[in-house]
Design an enzyme around this catalytic site. Structure first.
Site, mmCIF file in Angstrom:
data_model
loop_
_atom_site.group_PDB
_atom_site.id
_atom_site.type_symbol
_atom_site.label_atom_id
_atom_site.label_comp_id
_atom_site.label_asym_id
_atom_site.label_seq_id
_atom_site.Cartn_x
_atom_site.Cartn_y
_atom_site.Cartn_z
ATOM 1 N N ASP A 234 31.080 -33.115 -9.838
ATOM 2 C CA ASP A 234 30.624 -34.204 -10.702
ATOM 3 C C ASP A 234 29.868 -33.660 -11.921
ATOM 4 O O ASP A 234 29.043 -32.747 -11.785
ATOM 5 C CB ASP A 234 29.692 -35.099 -9.866
ATOM 6 N N HIS B 8 37.793 -43.585 -11.426
ATOM 7 C CA HIS B 8 36.921 -44.698 -11.065
ATOM 8 C C HIS B 8 35.923 -45.048 -12.166
ATOM 9 O O HIS B 8 35.098 -45.942 -11.977
ATOM 10 C CB HIS B 8 36.176 -44.333 -9.774
ATOM 11 N N GLU C 71 34.478 -32.028 -13.430
ATOM 12 C CA GLU C 71 34.505 -33.233 -14.266
ATOM 13 C C GLU C 71 33.773 -32.907 -15.554
ATOM 14 O O GLU C 71 32.552 -32.693 -15.543
ATOM 15 C CB GLU C 71 33.811 -34.417 -13.571
#
Ligand code: GLC
Length: 528
Positions: free
Chosen positions: A202, A326, A265
């Site tokens: 992340d 998402h 990410e």
């Protein structure tokens, strides 16, 4: 099979948002046993890896991206032993399992943060980013939080501010502290030892902040009413040179194991993005490439970005492409249902590992969530909610689309679920699900599509065309990004037969000289 390539190079990654995939416990929220029960669908579809958004212990302020225990599964999703079962069941089906590592911040409920905030001389004080107020009492610098307001929260008890790039309940860890690095790398080992095949990391580009915490400059292009976080250019709060040292350490940890994958990410322009591969194959295996999500849906623009990306890749770097996740509006909503088929063909025929977002294979659209049902923190503060792209998977026409037996699901299903669902589309020869399955199976059975070289083919206007070539075999892909018929003139070397059309007809038709594309049509042509 392209034998000299690894699974994460030849494979297809499918992102599961665990709250919304399948609810086995009947509480209206998806869980791990639910995922296990749907692995047969994924095997049928043909994807070879799943990435599961965070399912670790969490107060769920940011739906799992606020972790309070990295080594346990949140009871909402199940238990550690459910995760062991999930890994085993996926592996039995030759599906790899990628988990989501959230290293930039913990939950404010993590025991590390409780210790850190307990006193200024606590041994874990420096595990987070604490600073004094300026003499006038204002925060240490002007950095903003992604989810609204300033990035600093005042702590009454110890009279200092702590930094949080997202919610105030998500304090940023201090990755300059060696103990933090060690603790977090050991979390990775914990899961890699359990058989996890890799991690999506992340906000990898956030991990290190400017040592002097200098003010970010104003963004000259920002306009009143735009996303407030973009008012400043995050020059000093993200993508710092030293982040690459951290990524290298993570990679070293992965390299202690066989064939595990580390995905980052990273939302930065292509020239900075490719730096995350490292300097000598020592960075992330796949720094996520979000260009297809970010660029306007236009054949010329997309063609230019593919060329820019291909040219920027360092030697030995493996490309990748993402069409949905998402955090971003669904592809069917962004480009329309007809173009979403063209987009799927693009994603699944480009060079590089594709990541498919759950439900996009059904053509799931953004779902309008009534204001009283909004739960995303970003939606509650800015009205740019991510709830519409996180709604429950549509399995069949039964109540709650087969997702859950609960009276109410955590987010409402799309009102069209009775029409657009796995059950209805599975045996429909013309459905978008069938198209995805056919594209996936074509890619997975052709080394040329998995690993062949990419070359652009000249085309104008709404048409994007390219070849993939490998060991004397070749495919031509021609995509009509518009709603009008198009004709592409092909030179003699580009003759062949249609292997697949987005319209799921004309298969086997001979093509040479000129190729007529119908509105919103893409074709894959086997050359020769
Ligand atoms: C990443 C996640 C997003 C989350 C944020 C903070 O961007 O994809 O969902 O809110 O990080 O962890």
């Amino acid at each position: 099979m392209a034998k000299d390539h690894l699974w994460w190079q030849t494979g297809i990654i499918y992102q599961i948002y665990p709250r919304s995939f399948q609810d086995a416990s009947g509480d209206g929220v998806g869980d791990l046993r639910g995922i296990i029960s749907r692995l047969d669908h994924l095997q049928w579809l043909g994807v070879t890896a799943i990435w599961i958004s965070p399912c670790f212990r969490s107060p769920m302020k940011d739906f799992g991206y606020d972790v309070s225990d990295y080594r346990d599964i949140d009871p909402l999703f199940g238990t550690l032993s459910d995760m062991d079962d999930l890994i085993a069941a996926a592996h039995e089906r030759a599906i790899r399992v990628i988990l989501d590592f959230v290293p930039n911040h913990t939950s404010d409920q993590h025991p590390w943060f409780s210790e850190s905030r307990s006193s200024r001389d606590n041994p874990k004080r420096d595990w987070y980013i604490w600073r004094d107020a300026k003499p006038d009492g204002s925060p240490p610098n002007n950095w903003l939080a992604n989810f609204g307001g300033i990035g600093w929260e005042w702590d009454e008890h110890t009279s200092q501010f702590y930094y949080h790039a997202f919610l105030k309940e998500q304090p940023d860890l201090n990755w300059r502290n060696p103990e933090v690095r060690e603790a977090m790398l050991s979390v990775l080992r914990f899961w890699l030892d359990r058989g996890v095949d890799g991690f999506r990391v992340d906000v990898m580009y956030h991990l290190i902040k400017d040592e002097q915490l200098r003010d970010n400059p104003e963004n000259p292009d920002w306009k009143e009413g735009a996303y407030p976080y973009s008012r400043l250019l995050a020059v000093y709060s993200q993508d710092q040179p030293e982040v690459h040292d951290v990524v290298r350490e993570m990679r070293e940890t992965f390299d202690e194991y066989d064939e595990r994958v580390i995905i980052g990410e990273i939302y930065v322009p292509i020239p900075q993005l490719v730096k995350y591969y490292g300097t000598n194959n020592d960075g992330a295996h796949l720094p996520y490439n979000f260009q297809l999500l970010l660029q306007p849906w236009n054949a010329r623009r997309i063609g230019a970005v593919i060329d820019e990306y291909e040219a920027a890749l360092p030697d030995g770097a493996w490309p990748n492409w993402v069409l949905g996740n998402h955090d971003r509006p669904r592809v069917a909503g962004r480009v329309g249902r007809a173009q979403a088929r063209v987009a799927a063909m693009l994603l699944l025929t480009l060079r590089g590992t594709p990541t498919l977002y759950y439900g996009d294979e059904l053509g799931m659209d953004n779902v309008i969530i009534p204001p009283e049902k909004v739960v995303d923190p970003l939606g509650l503060t800015f009205r740019i909610s991510r709830d519409p792209m996180r709604t429950p998977m549509q399995w069949d026409a039964s109540p709650n689309g087969g997702f859950s037996a609960a009276g109410e699901t955590w987010l409402p299903l799309s009102p069209d679920f009775a029409e657009h669902n796995v059950d209805a589309e599975r045996d429909d020869a013309g459905s978008v699900l069938t198209l995805h399955r056919r594209l996936i199976h074509l890619r997975q059975s052709e080394a040329t599509l998995m690993a062949g070289a990419y070359a652009p083919v000249h085309a104008d206007g709404d048409v994007l065309a390219y070849t993939r070539r490998h060991d004397g075999d070749g495919f031509l892909v021609a995509l009509n990004f518009g709603g009008h018929p198009q004709t592409v003139e092909l030179d003699a070397s580009l003759a062949g037969r249609v292997a697949l059309s987005t319209h799921l007809d004309r298969e086997g038709d001979a093509v040479s000289g000129s190729l007529a594309l119908r509105p919103d049509e893409g074709v894959v042509i086997r050359l020769g």
